[in-house]
Write an enzyme that holds these catalytic residues in place. Structure first.
Site, PDB file in Angstrom:
ATOM      1  N   ASN A   6       0.854  -1.179   0.000  1.00 41.75           N
ATOM      2  CA  ASN A   6       0.000   0.000   0.000  1.00 41.75           C
ATOM      3  C   ASN A   6       0.902   1.245   0.000  1.00 41.75           C
ATOM      4  O   ASN A   6       1.625   1.484   0.976  1.00 41.75           O
ATOM      5  CB  ASN A   6      -0.892  -0.048   1.259  1.00 41.75           C
ATOM      6  CG  ASN A   6      -1.845   1.118   1.314  1.00 41.75           C
ATOM      7  OD1 ASN A   6      -1.479   2.227   0.913  1.00 41.75           O
ATOM      8  ND2 ASN A   6      -3.047   0.903   1.811  1.00 41.75           N
ATOM      9  N   HIS A   9       1.032   5.832   1.829  1.00 41.01           N
ATOM     10  CA  HIS A   9       1.818   6.544   2.840  1.00 41.01           C
ATOM     11  C   HIS A   9       2.895   7.421   2.200  1.00 41.01           C
ATOM     12  O   HIS A   9       3.400   8.334   2.835  1.00 41.01           O
ATOM     13  CB  HIS A   9       2.397   5.549   3.846  1.00 41.01           C
ATOM     14  CG  HIS A   9       1.302   4.705   4.459  1.00 41.01           C
ATOM     15  ND1 HIS A   9       0.601   5.092   5.578  1.00 41.01           N
ATOM     16  CD2 HIS A   9       0.745   3.543   4.044  1.00 41.01           C
ATOM     17  CE1 HIS A   9      -0.317   4.180   5.842  1.00 41.01           C
ATOM     18  NE2 HIS A   9      -0.263   3.234   4.925  1.00 41.01           N
ATOM     19  N   HIS A  42      -5.522   3.999  -1.983  1.00 48.79           N
ATOM     20  CA  HIS A  42      -6.846   4.375  -1.480  1.00 48.79           C
ATOM     21  C   HIS A  42      -7.153   5.791  -1.967  1.00 48.79           C
ATOM     22  O   HIS A  42      -6.469   6.743  -1.596  1.00 48.79           O
ATOM     23  CB  HIS A  42      -6.803   4.326   0.061  1.00 48.79           C
ATOM     24  CG  HIS A  42      -8.128   4.574   0.711  1.00 48.79           C
ATOM     25  ND1 HIS A  42      -8.349   4.381   2.059  1.00 48.79           N
ATOM     26  CD2 HIS A  42      -9.322   4.992   0.218  1.00 48.79           C
ATOM     27  CE1 HIS A  42      -9.604   4.666   2.356  1.00 48.79           C
ATOM     28  NE2 HIS A  42     -10.215   5.050   1.252  1.00 48.79           N
ATOM     29  N   ARG A  44      -9.384   8.489  -1.369  1.00 51.85           N
ATOM     30  CA  ARG A  44     -10.393   8.920  -0.391  1.00 51.85           C
ATOM     31  C   ARG A  44     -11.290  10.001  -0.984  1.00 51.85           C
ATOM     32  O   ARG A  44     -10.853  10.766  -1.851  1.00 51.85           O
ATOM     33  CB  ARG A  44      -9.710   9.485   0.859  1.00 51.85           C
ATOM     34  CG  ARG A  44      -9.091   8.438   1.753  1.00 51.85           C
ATOM     35  CD  ARG A  44      -8.511   9.062   3.013  1.00 51.85           C
ATOM     36  NE  ARG A  44      -8.230   8.013   3.977  1.00 51.85           N
ATOM     37  CZ  ARG A  44      -9.083   7.570   4.884  1.00 51.85           C
ATOM     38  NH1 ARG A  44     -10.273   8.111   5.004  1.00 51.85           N
ATOM     39  NH2 ARG A  44      -8.756   6.603   5.705  1.00 51.85           N
ATOM     40  N   ARG A  48      -7.367  13.445   0.556  1.00 52.22           N
ATOM     41  CA  ARG A  48      -6.346  14.041   1.422  1.00 52.22           C
ATOM     42  C   ARG A  48      -4.956  13.443   1.222  1.00 52.22           C
ATOM     43  O   ARG A  48      -3.968  14.044   1.600  1.00 52.22           O
ATOM     44  CB  ARG A  48      -6.772  13.977   2.888  1.00 52.22           C
ATOM     45  CG  ARG A  48      -6.721  12.609   3.510  1.00 52.22           C
ATOM     46  CD  ARG A  48      -6.935  12.740   5.009  1.00 52.22           C
ATOM     47  NE  ARG A  48      -8.219  12.215   5.384  1.00 52.22           N
ATOM     48  CZ  ARG A  48      -8.361  11.308   6.355  1.00 52.22           C
ATOM     49  NH1 ARG A  48      -7.330  10.882   7.027  1.00 52.22           N
ATOM     50  NH2 ARG A  48      -9.551  10.855   6.656  1.00 52.22           N
ATOM     51  N   GLU A  69      -8.677   1.009  -3.367  1.00 55.51           N
ATOM     52  CA  GLU A  69      -9.650   1.055  -2.274  1.00 55.51           C
ATOM     53  C   GLU A  69     -10.482   2.313  -2.415  1.00 55.51           C
ATOM     54  O   GLU A  69      -9.932   3.392  -2.680  1.00 55.51           O
ATOM     55  CB  GLU A  69      -8.943   1.132  -0.922  1.00 55.51           C
ATOM     56  CG  GLU A  69      -8.084  -0.050  -0.595  1.00 55.51           C
ATOM     57  CD  GLU A  69      -7.299   0.198   0.679  1.00 55.51           C
ATOM     58  OE1 GLU A  69      -7.587   1.165   1.417  1.00 55.51           O
ATOM     59  OE2 GLU A  69      -6.375  -0.567   0.928  1.00 55.51           O
ATOM     60  N   THR A 100      -8.335   3.731   8.121  1.00 53.72           N
ATOM     61  CA  THR A 100      -9.584   2.957   8.086  1.00 53.72           C
ATOM     62  C   THR A 100      -9.727   2.145   9.381  1.00 53.72           C
ATOM     63  O   THR A 100      -8.960   1.216   9.614  1.00 53.72           O
ATOM     64  CB  THR A 100      -9.592   2.021   6.855  1.00 53.72           C
ATOM     65  OG1 THR A 100      -9.117   2.772   5.733  1.00 53.72           O
ATOM     66  CG2 THR A 100     -10.987   1.502   6.572  1.00 53.72           C
ATOM     67  N   GLU A 150     -11.359  -9.048   2.490  1.00 55.73           N
ATOM     68  CA  GLU A 150     -10.100  -8.753   3.189  1.00 55.73           C
ATOM     69  C   GLU A 150     -10.435  -8.522   4.657  1.00 55.73           C
ATOM     70  O   GLU A 150     -11.257  -7.662   4.985  1.00 55.73           O
ATOM     71  CB  GLU A 150      -9.436  -7.507   2.579  1.00 55.73           C
ATOM     72  CG  GLU A 150      -8.142  -7.140   3.303  1.00 55.73           C
ATOM     73  CD  GLU A 150      -7.357  -6.016   2.635  1.00 55.73           C
ATOM     74  OE1 GLU A 150      -7.561  -5.748   1.430  1.00 55.73           O
ATOM     75  OE2 GLU A 150      -6.521  -5.403   3.334  1.00 55.73           O
ATOM     76  N   HIS A 213      -4.068  -4.318   7.580  1.00 56.67           N
ATOM     77  CA  HIS A 213      -4.189  -3.204   8.520  1.00 56.67           C
ATOM     78  C   HIS A 213      -3.359  -3.464   9.780  1.00 56.67           C
ATOM     79  O   HIS A 213      -3.621  -4.422  10.508  1.00 56.67           O
ATOM     80  CB  HIS A 213      -5.629  -2.893   8.944  1.00 56.67           C
ATOM     81  CG  HIS A 213      -5.713  -1.519   9.570  1.00 56.67           C
ATOM     82  ND1 HIS A 213      -5.995  -0.403   8.830  1.00 56.67           N
ATOM     83  CD2 HIS A 213      -5.472  -1.092  10.815  1.00 56.67           C
ATOM     84  CE1 HIS A 213      -5.948   0.658   9.611  1.00 56.67           C
ATOM     85  NE2 HIS A 213      -5.618   0.268  10.823  1.00 56.67           N
TER      86      HIS A 213
HETATM   87  N1  PXP Z   1      -5.949  -2.960   3.570  1.00 54.58           N
HETATM   88  C1  PXP Z   1      -6.874  -1.990   3.577  1.00 54.58           C
HETATM   89  C2  PXP Z   1      -8.226  -2.303   3.002  1.00 54.58           C
HETATM   90  C3  PXP Z   1      -6.584  -0.707   4.080  1.00 54.58           C
HETATM   91  O1  PXP Z   1      -7.516   0.258   4.063  1.00 54.58           O
HETATM   92  C4  PXP Z   1      -5.281  -0.446   4.562  1.00 54.58           C
HETATM   93  C5  PXP Z   1      -4.932   0.918   5.081  1.00 54.58           C
HETATM   94  O2  PXP Z   1      -5.710   1.184   6.164  1.00 54.58           O
HETATM   95  C6  PXP Z   1      -4.348  -1.489   4.544  1.00 54.58           C
HETATM   96  C7  PXP Z   1      -4.701  -2.733   4.045  1.00 54.58           C
HETATM   97  C8  PXP Z   1      -2.929  -1.295   5.020  1.00 54.58           C
HETATM   98  O3  PXP Z   1      -2.869  -0.939   6.359  1.00 54.58           O
HETATM   99  P1  PXP Z   1      -1.504  -0.472   6.983  1.00 54.58           P
HETATM  100  O4  PXP Z   1      -1.131   0.824   6.345  1.00 54.58           O
HETATM  101  O5  PXP Z   1      -1.808  -0.344   8.442  1.00 54.58           O
HETATM  102  O6  PXP Z   1      -0.486  -1.537   6.696  1.00 54.58           O
END
Ligand code: PXP
Length: 260
Positions: A6, A9, A42, A44, A48, A69, A100, A150, A213
């Site tokens: 992901n 970040h 993602h 949003r 943001r 996402e 999330t 998921e 997550h």
């Molecule tokens: N999967 C989903 C559906 C998410 O929304 C997120 C981010 O919240 C993640 C995975 C990855 O989470 P993290 O950044 O905490 O590893």
């Protein structure tokens, strides 16, 4: 075990200055080189972090499949249909949240979900639902005919952080911190047993099971050991480590941990 990285970040860091550096697009070739199986982003509603142009460029230029996402809002589903990612993961979204915070309320939102899912399917996009490890949510997902679910692993990650005093990863309450280590370890085991049993249940219903997550280099092993989970989506911990080691090494480190 497949790894979706992901890269939101990176956009979080960019938005701290509101300039175009670091650019999430630059991560694509490094993720591919390091052996990531998928890129997760993602978009949003408030934009943001990721912007429309980010999503458009990432989806059109990536050699890896993109898992987009987004919220169930019709305007977001329109955008997803036009962007044509490989997969859309539907997630709950709250304006005030930092990240999330939980899974979709699947049983309470069937009509809106049905509409969103059938539009995505009509546009040839596979769908995943981000849900809490919960039997009713799995059964509802099956009825909605999605390919993937998921599991939100935030509860597991928080208990792990509390049990092993890694407070940086926990949004604990003080009350929970007062629990003895033994109680926390039991809670951790219960949560893992639940995720394990429910992933088997979902798999046997014909769903493909992912998880994500709060997963990091310390807590990921027990999730990897769950046979019926076939994909992890991990962001924060990989991008955090990449600040010190570089993105390629951060992904390689995670890949070696999740190898079965
Ligand atoms: N999967 C989903 C559906 C998410 O929304 C997120 C981010 O919240 C993640 C995975 C990855 O989470 P993290 O950044 O905490 O590893």
């Amino acid at each position: 075990m497949k790894l979706g990285v992901n890269i939101d970040h990176i956009a979080v860091l960019r938005e701290a200055r509101k300039i175009n550096d670091p650019n999430p697009l630059d991560a694509l070739s490094i993720c591919k080189l390091a052996g990531a199986d998928q890129i997760t982003i993602h978009l949003r509603e408030d934009r943001r972090h990721m912007h429309d142009d980010d999503a458009k460029n990432i989806i059109s230029l990536s050699q890896l499949p993109i898992n987009l996402e987004c919220a169930i809002e019709p305007s977001m589903i329109d955008i997803a249909c036009s962007l044509q990612p490989h997969r859309v993961t539907l997630v709950p979204e709250k304006r005030q949240e930092v990240t999330t915070e939980g899974g979709l309320a699947v049983t309470g939102d069937i009509t809106r979900l049905q509409k969103a899912i059938s539009r995505l399917h009509e546009n040839g996009i596979e769908v995943s639902l981000f849900i809490d490890p919960d039997k009713k949510a799995i059964e509802a997902s099956k009825e909605l005919e999605v390919k993937w679910i998921e599991f939100h692993t935030g509860t597991y990650a928080n208990i792990y952080a509390m049990a092993y005093s890694n407070l940086a990863n926990s949004n604990h309450s003080i009350k929970e911190l007062e629990l003895p280590r033994k109680t926390l370890e039991q809670k951790l085991k219960d949560e893992l047993d639940k995720i394990s049993a429910l992933s088997e249940y979902a798999y046997k219903l014909g769903l493909k099971v992912a998880a994500g997550h709060g997963l990091n280099y310390q807590n990921v092993q027990a999730i990897v050991d769950i046979k019926y989970i076939e994909e992890l989506n991990i962001g924060q911990s990989i991008i955090a480590r990449s600040v010190f080691t570089g993105l390629e090494k951060a992904i390689l480190d995670m890949k070696s941990l999740i190898k079965r």
